[in-house]
Write an enzyme that holds these catalytic residues in place. Structure first.
Site, PDB file in Angstrom:
ATOM      1  CD  GLU A 199      46.825  48.404  46.345  1.00 64.10           C
ATOM      2  OE1 GLU A 199      46.964  48.210  47.536  1.00 64.10           O
ATOM      3  OE2 GLU A 199      46.000  47.799  45.630  1.00 64.10           O
ATOM      4  CB  CYS A 238      40.140  50.696  40.481  1.00 58.08           C
ATOM      5  SG  CYS A 238      39.780  50.793  42.241  1.00 58.08           S
ATOM      6  CB  CYS A 278      41.629  54.046  54.459  1.00 51.75           C
ATOM      7  SG  CYS A 278      39.892  54.562  54.515  1.00 51.75           S
ATOM      8  CB  CYS A 309      35.892  48.890  56.649  1.00 50.42           C
ATOM      9  SG  CYS A 309      35.057  50.438  56.253  1.00 50.42           S
ATOM     10  CB  CYS A 342      38.911  47.335  54.248  1.00 45.69           C
ATOM     11  SG  CYS A 342      39.828  48.249  52.998  1.00 45.69           S
ATOM     12  CB  CYS A 344      40.334  47.257  49.066  1.00 48.20           C
ATOM     13  SG  CYS A 344      38.921  47.436  48.033  1.00 48.20           S
TER      14      CYS A 344
HETATM   15  N1  SAH Z   1      36.274  54.049  51.085  1.00 49.26           N
HETATM   16  C1  SAH Z   1      35.396  53.835  49.983  1.00 49.26           C
HETATM   17  C2  SAH Z   1      36.098  53.388  48.711  1.00 49.26           C
HETATM   18  C3  SAH Z   1      37.176  52.342  48.847  1.00 49.26           C
HETATM   19  S1  SAH Z   1      36.658  50.703  49.254  1.00 49.26           S
HETATM   20  C4  SAH Z   1      34.290  52.873  50.367  1.00 49.26           C
HETATM   21  O1  SAH Z   1      34.299  52.381  51.490  1.00 49.26           O
HETATM   22  O2  SAH Z   1      33.379  52.665  49.581  1.00 49.26           O
HETATM   23  C5  SAH Z   1      35.825  50.141  47.795  1.00 49.26           C
HETATM   24  C6  SAH Z   1      34.936  48.944  48.003  1.00 49.26           C
HETATM   25  O3  SAH Z   1      35.707  47.780  48.331  1.00 49.26           O
HETATM   26  C7  SAH Z   1      33.956  49.125  49.142  1.00 49.26           C
HETATM   27  O4  SAH Z   1      32.669  48.766  48.743  1.00 49.26           O
HETATM   28  C8  SAH Z   1      34.460  48.155  50.203  1.00 49.26           C
HETATM   29  O5  SAH Z   1      33.407  47.710  51.016  1.00 49.26           O
HETATM   30  C9  SAH Z   1      35.074  47.058  49.348  1.00 49.26           C
HETATM   31  N2  SAH Z   1      36.049  46.220  50.056  1.00 49.26           N
HETATM   32  C10 SAH Z   1      36.911  46.574  51.015  1.00 49.26           C
HETATM   33  N3  SAH Z   1      37.642  45.530  51.430  1.00 49.26           N
HETATM   34  C11 SAH Z   1      37.245  44.463  50.716  1.00 49.26           C
HETATM   35  C12 SAH Z   1      37.616  43.083  50.684  1.00 49.26           C
HETATM   36  N4  SAH Z   1      38.564  42.605  51.485  1.00 49.26           N
HETATM   37  N5  SAH Z   1      36.965  42.290  49.812  1.00 49.26           N
HETATM   38  C13 SAH Z   1      36.010  42.766  48.991  1.00 49.26           C
HETATM   39  N6  SAH Z   1      35.640  44.048  48.961  1.00 49.26           N
HETATM   40  C14 SAH Z   1      36.235  44.896  49.824  1.00 49.26           C
END
Ligand code: SAH
Length: 378
Positions: free
Chosen positions: A96, A128, A135, A139, A142, A358
């Site tokens: 994406e 972006c 990944c 997390c 995510c 994301c």
């Molecule tokens: N792996 C890197 C970059 C990708 S995620 C990182 O963790 O920073 C980019 C941002 O999106 C991160 O700050 C993450 O915490 C946030 N993010 C992930 N899932 C999300 C969600 N469901 N809603 C809002 N933000 C989210």
């Protein structure tokens, strides 16, 4: 790695073009011609490199070389102007990439404040990009995490996402003001070398200044130190997302390896440039990490770092066991940070109507393709 990827020209830097040009016994000025064609003109095929003799283009093709540009597989337009692209690599894997005109709610996504007025339909835009297919970081909030990691993207595939979007939007930096955030799918610091190579090509070739780029990490501490030592580097954002170790380990298992103490030590010692600030991102999850007490803990954590905090209410999605806090809860959290002298911004969710969180686009496509046997596009 698939042959098409190995023999892609997109992603090569000047020294690699020199070796390539040598292989064909061509004069060294071809290096600059190829560099310009790939990154400045952003050609999609060798036929478009019009300043090369046709015989040479044929010779490249006969030996299996191609531009190797990823192409747009599908495109989703949000009512708020956001466009999400699903971009296909030469091996068919998709990632994406998102286009956000006007940045992110008065910010560029990189934290710069709203810019000058122009007569264009947008004063600036943010792209972006993804750094990996899927990944590995896991997390819990995510959607990309649910995909697992398939592979790293090459430097060419990272640059290629940007080129594809610039072409589609008919814009050209540096005349058009483009910001770039490494906040798409994947953890850029688990694909460090390719991301840094992509950054250099985007700066030197495509013409996007490093000061308009922000890279976001989940907190791979040794790479934060390496990143600080790079001569060409974007700004740094760190996904904090929790106010204490117990909570962070639950939400981001990577915290077991690199705890908040190690992460904040890396942030404190990070060599910021004049006027540069670090960004902490904080995804607010209803009744999990969004209380006034949590806000006060964040204030203590980030004390002593020249930083700002970007707050984002969770973008919900299928398979995510958390809720989105009410707007007043988000504002109350922000207020506590601001009152304590920590700059804090609430980031506007972008393109929710087209599944903008994301990993949402790819993930929702995969779900629809497995549930009813076909992929619904557009
Ligand atoms: N792996 C890197 C970059 C990708 S995620 C990182 O963790 O920073 C980019 C941002 O999106 C991160 O700050 C993450 O915490 C946030 N993010 C992930 N899932 C999300 C969600 N469901 N809603 C809002 N933000 C989210």
């Amino acid at each position: 790695m698939a042959d098409a990827i190995k023999k892609s020209l997109l992603g090569l830097e000047r020294s690699e073009f020199a070796a390539f040009v040598d292989e064909f016994n061509e004069p060294s000025y071809r290096v600059q011609q190829l560099f310009e064609a790939l990154y400045r003109q952003r050609v999609e095929s060798l036929e478009q490199v019009s300043n090369l003799p046709a015989s040479l283009r044929r010779a490249f093709t006969e030996r299996g070389y191609s531009v190797g540009a990823p192409h747009i597989a599908s495109k989703f337009q949000s009512l708020d102007g956001t466009v999400r692209y699903l971009i296909a690599c030469t091996d068919g894997q998709t990632v994406e990439t998102v286009w956000m005109p006007e940045g992110d709610g008065g910010e560029a996504g990189d934290g710069t404040e709203a810019g000058e007025e122009t007569s264009r339909r947008w004063a600036r835009a943010t792209i972006c990009v993804s750094s990996q297919i899927g990944c590995a970081v896991d997390c819990q909030f995510c959607l990309t995490a649910l995909l697992g990691v398939k592979r790293n993207l090459t430097a060419g595939e990272i640059v290629g996402q940007v080129c594809a979007v610039l072409r589609d939007q008919r814009v050209a930096p540096p005349e058009d003001r483009i910001n770039l955030v490494f906040m798409g799918m994947g953890e850029p610091f688990l694909n460090y070398d390719n991301c840094m190579k992509a950054v250099r090509l985007l700066v030197e070739g495509v013409g996007i200044p490093e000061s308009r780029m922000t890279l976001s990490t989940a907190g791979i501490v040794p790479r934060i130190h390496d990143f600080g030592a790079e001569s060409v580097r974007p700004k740094l954002a760190i996904s904090l997302n929790a106010s204490n170790d117990e909570m962070r380990t639950r939400l981001m298992p990577i915290n077991k390896k690199w705890s908040l103490a190690l992460l904040l030590e890396a942030a404190r010692s990070f060599p910021l440039r004049p006027r540069e600030r670090l960004t902490f991102e904080y995804v607010l999850l209803a009744d999990v990490n969004d209380s006034p007490e949590h806000a006060r803990q964040v204030v203590e954590l980030v004390r002593g770092v020249r930083a700002k905090v970007n707050l984002i209410a969770l973008n919900p999605g299928p398979g995510i066991a958390f809720g989105t806090p009410q707007a007043d809860r988000v504002l109350a959290f922000q207020k506590i940070l601001v009152a304590a002298g920590v700059p804090a911004f609430v980031r506007r969710p972008r393109g929710r109507d087209i599944y903008a969180a994301c990993g949402q686009l790819k993930r929702t496509l995969e779900i629809s393709s497995t549930e009813d046997g076909r992929v619904q596009l557009g």
